[in-house]
Enzyme design. Structure first.
Site, PDB file in Angstrom:
ATOM      1  N   ASP A  13      10.914  -7.036  39.630  1.00  9.52           N
ATOM      2  CA  ASP A  13      10.153  -6.861  40.865  1.00  9.52           C
ATOM      3  C   ASP A  13      11.092  -6.839  42.076  1.00  9.52           C
ATOM      4  O   ASP A  13      12.150  -7.471  42.054  1.00  9.52           O
ATOM      5  CB  ASP A  13       9.155  -8.030  40.990  1.00  9.52           C
ATOM      6  N   ASN A  61       0.272   0.293  38.014  1.00  7.16           N
ATOM      7  CA  ASN A  61       1.212   1.173  38.725  1.00  7.16           C
ATOM      8  C   ASN A  61       0.748   2.629  38.810  1.00  7.16           C
ATOM      9  O   ASN A  61       1.213   3.379  39.672  1.00  7.16           O
ATOM     10  CB  ASN A  61       2.610   1.131  38.072  1.00  7.16           C
TER      11      ASN A  61
HETATM   12  C1  FPP Z   1       8.645  -3.312  40.970  1.00  6.43           C
HETATM   13  O1  FPP Z   1       9.144  -3.041  42.230  1.00  6.43           O
HETATM   14  C2  FPP Z   1       9.175  -2.426  39.954  1.00  6.43           C
HETATM   15  C3  FPP Z   1       8.477  -1.408  39.365  1.00  6.43           C
HETATM   16  C4  FPP Z   1       7.106  -1.090  39.697  1.00  6.43           C
HETATM   17  C5  FPP Z   1       9.056  -0.520  38.354  1.00  6.43           C
HETATM   18  C6  FPP Z   1      10.293  -0.961  37.640  1.00  6.43           C
HETATM   19  C7  FPP Z   1      11.075   0.247  37.361  1.00  6.43           C
HETATM   20  C8  FPP Z   1      12.416   0.330  37.337  1.00  6.43           C
HETATM   21  C9  FPP Z   1      13.289  -0.825  37.452  1.00  6.43           C
HETATM   22  C10 FPP Z   1      13.104   1.649  37.191  1.00  6.43           C
HETATM   23  C11 FPP Z   1      12.809   2.493  36.015  1.00  6.43           C
HETATM   24  C12 FPP Z   1      12.859   1.802  34.711  1.00  6.43           C
HETATM   25  C13 FPP Z   1      13.635   2.134  33.644  1.00  6.43           C
HETATM   26  C14 FPP Z   1      13.440   1.420  32.369  1.00  6.43           C
HETATM   27  C15 FPP Z   1      14.687   3.151  33.706  1.00  6.43           C
HETATM   28  P1  FPP Z   1       8.121  -2.861  43.428  1.00  6.43           P
HETATM   29  O2  FPP Z   1       8.069  -1.403  43.735  1.00  6.43           O
HETATM   30  O3  FPP Z   1       6.809  -3.467  43.099  1.00  6.43           O
HETATM   31  O4  FPP Z   1       8.843  -3.652  44.548  1.00  6.43           O
HETATM   32  P2  FPP Z   1       8.169  -4.347  45.817  1.00  6.43           P
HETATM   33  O5  FPP Z   1       7.244  -5.431  45.302  1.00  6.43           O
HETATM   34  O6  FPP Z   1       9.342  -4.902  46.553  1.00  6.43           O
HETATM   35  O7  FPP Z   1       7.452  -3.267  46.592  1.00  6.43           O
END
Ligand code: FPP
Length: 230
Positions: A13, A61
């Protein structure tokens, strides 16, 4: 030496906040986050962790803006096609949990290829949770069981815990020993609810793109310090 966790699960996250702090587009945060995926996978492999499960895309998501969803899908496709050889070189098997039939064809194709190519790898298993929701995993399973019992005309059917284990996406995987969540949020967010009944929880303020091997080792060390009671 204290025991290593066999299975680490991670809620990655903070990509969006990482980008915002730098006035960069959210997708740049996800791109940096995918570099952390590679780094942490390698670190786990070197440390001798047997299973690593990453919450890469939740069912919730899908509700994000289509540009962000598309960008995340592109990153996944890139990871699955470009890192296939690296997974093979490191003898890492890839598995997936989640409603993968909802993924775009271009991602599903690379996913299937990588799972197939790495099926004999035995040093570590990397599990990607994609289009995953623990509640829908459990709901699907309950519906299947009801249909099964009705088809058999068995009104006195009793379900045992082990049967549930065997019918979850995580069939054959040990339950996570340690859950890490980055970015200061203290929630489970519909991740492996059944499987994490006894899991040690570890939360860090660090945003996922900044999470590194030292942070991983800190979490493992904290896990080793805790007395585990079942
Ligand atoms: C949360 O950050 C993360 C995600 C929704 C997706 C995780 C994806 C990756 C790390 C990249 C792709 C994955 C692979 C396996 C190559 P957020 O967007 O919720 O962050 P925030 O809470 O700060 O807005």
């Amino acid at each position: 030496m204290s025991e290593l966790p066999r299975h680490i699960a991670i809620i990655m996250d903070g990509n969006g906040r990482w980008a915002k702090q730098r006035q960069l587009p959210r997708l740049e945060g996800h791109r940096r986050g995918s570099e952390t995926v590679e780094l942490i996978t390698e670190s786990c492999r070197e440390l001798g962790i047997e299973y690593l499960t990453l919450y890469a895309f939740s069912q919730e998501n899908w509700n994000r803006p289509s540009e962000e969803v598309g960008g995340l899908m592109d990153l996944l496709r890139y990871f699955l096609s470009q890192k296939r050889q690296k997974l093979l070189d490191n003898e890492i098997r890839l598995r997936v949990i989640g409603q993968v039939d909802r993924l775009p064809e271009r991602v599903l194709r690379e996913l299937t290829k990588t799972i197939h190519a790495t099926r004999h790898c035995e040093k570590m298993t990397l599990v990607l949770a994609l289009s995953y929701s623990s509640r829908s995993e459990l709901t699907e399973l309950i519906n299947q069981m009801i249909r099964g019992a009705m088809a058999e005309g068995d009104a006195s059917r009793v379900v045992r815990e082990e049967e549930i284990d065997r019918q979850l996406y995580t069939e054959g995987l040990p339950d996570p020993d340690l859950l890490i969540r980055t970015s200061g949020e203290h929630r489970i967010s519909n991740f492996l609810l059944w499987q994490m009944a006894y899991t040690e929880l570890y939360f860090t303020e660090t945003l996922w793109p900044d999470f590194d091997r030292a942070e991983l080792e800190k979490a493992i060390h904290e896990y080793q310090k805790r007395e585990r009671r079942f």
